[in-house]
Design a protein around this motif. Structure first.
Motif, PDB file in Angstrom:
ATOM      1  N   THR A  86       0.869  -1.157  -0.034  1.00  0.00           N
ATOM      2  CA  THR A  86       0.026   0.111  -0.110  1.00  0.00           C
ATOM      3  C   THR A  86       0.735   1.331  -0.047  1.00  0.00           C
ATOM      4  N   LEU A  87       0.495   2.401  -0.920  1.00  0.00           N
ATOM      5  CA  LEU A  87       1.128   3.582  -0.749  1.00  0.00           C
ATOM      6  C   LEU A  87       0.430   4.724  -0.446  1.00  0.00           C
ATOM      7  N   LYS A  88       1.092   5.654   0.454  1.00  0.00           N
ATOM      8  CA  LYS A  88       0.063   6.753   0.669  1.00  0.00           C
ATOM      9  C   LYS A  88       0.656   7.937  -0.261  1.00  0.00           C
ATOM     10  N   LEU A  89      -0.281   8.383  -0.878  1.00  0.00           N
ATOM     11  CA  LEU A  89       0.084   9.423  -1.853  1.00  0.00           C
ATOM     12  C   LEU A  89       0.741  10.646  -1.158  1.00  0.00           C
ATOM     13  N   ALA A  90       0.395  11.049  -0.181  1.00  0.00           N
ATOM     14  CA  ALA A  90       0.986  12.280   0.553  1.00  0.00           C
ATOM     15  C   ALA A  90       2.604  11.844   0.573  1.00  0.00           C
ATOM     16  N   ASP A  91       3.063  10.909   0.782  1.00  0.00           N
ATOM     17  CA  ASP A  91       4.704  10.428   1.001  1.00  0.00           C
ATOM     18  C   ASP A  91       5.223  10.773  -0.421  1.00  0.00           C
ATOM     19  N   TYR A  92       4.468  10.827  -1.487  1.00  0.00           N
ATOM     20  CA  TYR A  92       5.152  11.232  -2.916  1.00  0.00           C
ATOM     21  C   TYR A  92       4.658  12.470  -3.192  1.00  0.00           C
ATOM     22  N   LYS A  93       4.078  13.217  -2.624  1.00  0.00           N
ATOM     23  CA  LYS A  93       3.587  14.501  -2.800  1.00  0.00           C
ATOM     24  C   LYS A  93       2.616  14.513  -3.932  1.00  0.00           C
ATOM     25  N   VAL A  94       1.854  13.671  -4.103  1.00  0.00           N
ATOM     26  CA  VAL A  94       0.913  13.486  -5.034  1.00  0.00           C
ATOM     27  C   VAL A  94      -0.422  14.252  -4.348  1.00  0.00           C
ATOM     28  N   VAL A  95      -0.807  15.484  -4.733  1.00  0.00           N
ATOM     29  CA  VAL A  95      -1.998  16.048  -4.004  1.00  0.00           C
ATOM     30  C   VAL A  95      -3.042  16.343  -4.923  1.00  0.00           C
ATOM     31  N   GLY A  96      -3.058  16.350  -6.239  1.00  0.00           N
ATOM     32  CA  GLY A  96      -3.876  16.553  -7.057  1.00  0.00           C
ATOM     33  C   GLY A  96      -4.549  17.758  -6.874  1.00  0.00           C
ATOM     34  N   LYS A  97      -5.932  17.775  -7.423  1.00  0.00           N
ATOM     35  CA  LYS A  97      -6.452  19.086  -7.319  1.00  0.00           C
ATOM     36  C   LYS A  97      -7.048  19.378  -5.798  1.00  0.00           C
ATOM     37  N   ASN A  98      -7.531  20.541  -5.273  1.00  0.00           N
ATOM     38  CA  ASN A  98      -7.883  20.851  -3.842  1.00  0.00           C
ATOM     39  C   ASN A  98      -8.539  19.600  -3.722  1.00  0.00           C
ATOM     40  N   GLY A  99      -8.669  19.290  -2.418  1.00  0.00           N
ATOM     41  CA  GLY A  99      -9.700  18.377  -1.696  1.00  0.00           C
ATOM     42  C   GLY A  99     -10.098  17.022  -2.609  1.00  0.00           C
ATOM     43  N   VAL A 100      -9.597  16.678  -3.740  1.00  0.00           N
ATOM     44  CA  VAL A 100      -9.802  15.639  -4.461  1.00  0.00           C
ATOM     45  C   VAL A 100      -9.328  14.267  -3.735  1.00  0.00           C
TER      46      VAL A 100
END
Lengths: 98, 193
Positions: free
Chosen positions: B159-173
């Protein structure tokens, strides 16, 4: 004019109903995953995913998500509402003119 | 000259055998990655192609080294617009960072067990996982199965946490339409010869 407006709103509701009957998803499913099972060289059942265009949804056959349904729902609803409001205003003006 | 030709021919014929007995080259492993995002508003399932360039001494699986690569452009979720968004700079940035990679650093392996014509070992693979140009250390469980004829299979789930890879996408998505964590699984098969 009122009838045309009511028809547009009814059409908007019909598209909304279609969207709900298709699962009310946000994104349109253009291709859906199909699990293909096979037994590999080690005797394990492996499941590979292949993508296929969906052809089993009510009325249209293809799937509609909110991304495709929202523009016609919104457009038809606003057009219908506009026609009804315009028709009411014109009716009032005619009555006032006498 | 004739002797040299014979020696070269013998070397060419014996090379794969020697390779399999010792430093086996597992450069031909390919397969499918599956990823799942579960979010309150939407569940997303997708697939991607993967390949592995690995070397391993099958007598000592802790020698496993190499890199597993997943091209971002091969990622698919069944919706073209969503795929385009996923590969855009806001998300995985396929142009800037075309590959997701996992470089093996070290491996712990259970003793190999022999089953119906193949051997199997459970591994804990520690490596550098790079997504969108951000590298973190990741330890993933894996199962390696192989046969004497060189056929091999590696399966893993992590399992990967997107935040660990600075994947933030559009606001709030992230957190509403896209899960904060992505479940991944992969099966790579091929030949060790």
């Amino acid at each position: 004019m009122k009838i045309a407006g009511a028809l547009c709103i009814a059409l908007a509701l019909a598209v909304a109903g279609l969207w709900v009957s298709h699962g009310a998803t946000l994104a349109t499913i253009e291709e859906e995953p199909i699990e293909v099972k096979s037994v590999d060289d080690f005797g394990d059942e492996t499941v590979t995913t292949e993508w296929k265009k969906p052809d089993h949804f009510p009325v249209t056959g293809f799937h509609i998500g909110l991304d495709r349904a929202a523009p016609p729902i919104g457009g038809l609803f606003l057009l219908g509402l506009g026609l009804i409001v315009f028709s009411v205003i014109r009716g009032k003006k005619k009555t006032a003119e006498g | 000259m004739k002797l040299l030709k014979h020696l070269l021919l013998a070397a060419a014929l014996l090379a794969p055998v020697a390779s399999f007995a010792g430093q086996a080259d597992a450069s031909d492993l390919k397969g499918q990655f599956k990823f799942t995002s579960n979010a309150p508003k939407e569940d997303i399932f997708g697939t991607a192609d993967g390949s592995a360039q690995l070397t391993v001494d099958l007598n000592d699986l802790t020698t496993l080294k190499g890199t597993i690569t997943v091209p971002v452009a091969s990622m698919k979720t069944g919706n073209e617009v969503r795929d385009e968004h996923m590969q855009s700079p806001d998300w995985l940035d396929a142009k800037g960072h075309p590959n997701i990679t996992f470089e093996v650093i070290s491996v712990t392996a259970s003793p190999a067990t022999e089953k119906d014509g193949f051997k199997e070992s459970t591994l804990q693979v520690k490596g550098k996982f790079t997504l969108r140009g951000v590298t973190t250390e990741l330890t993933a469980p894996a199962t390696l199965k192989w046969k004497d004829d060189g056929k091999a299979k590696i399966t893993t789930q992590f399992t990967l946490k997107l935040a660990d890879y600075k994947v933030v996408g559009k606001n709030g998505v992230v957190g509403s339409k896209v899960g904060e964590s992505i479940k991944c699984e992969a099966t790579l098969t091929g030949s060790l010869k």
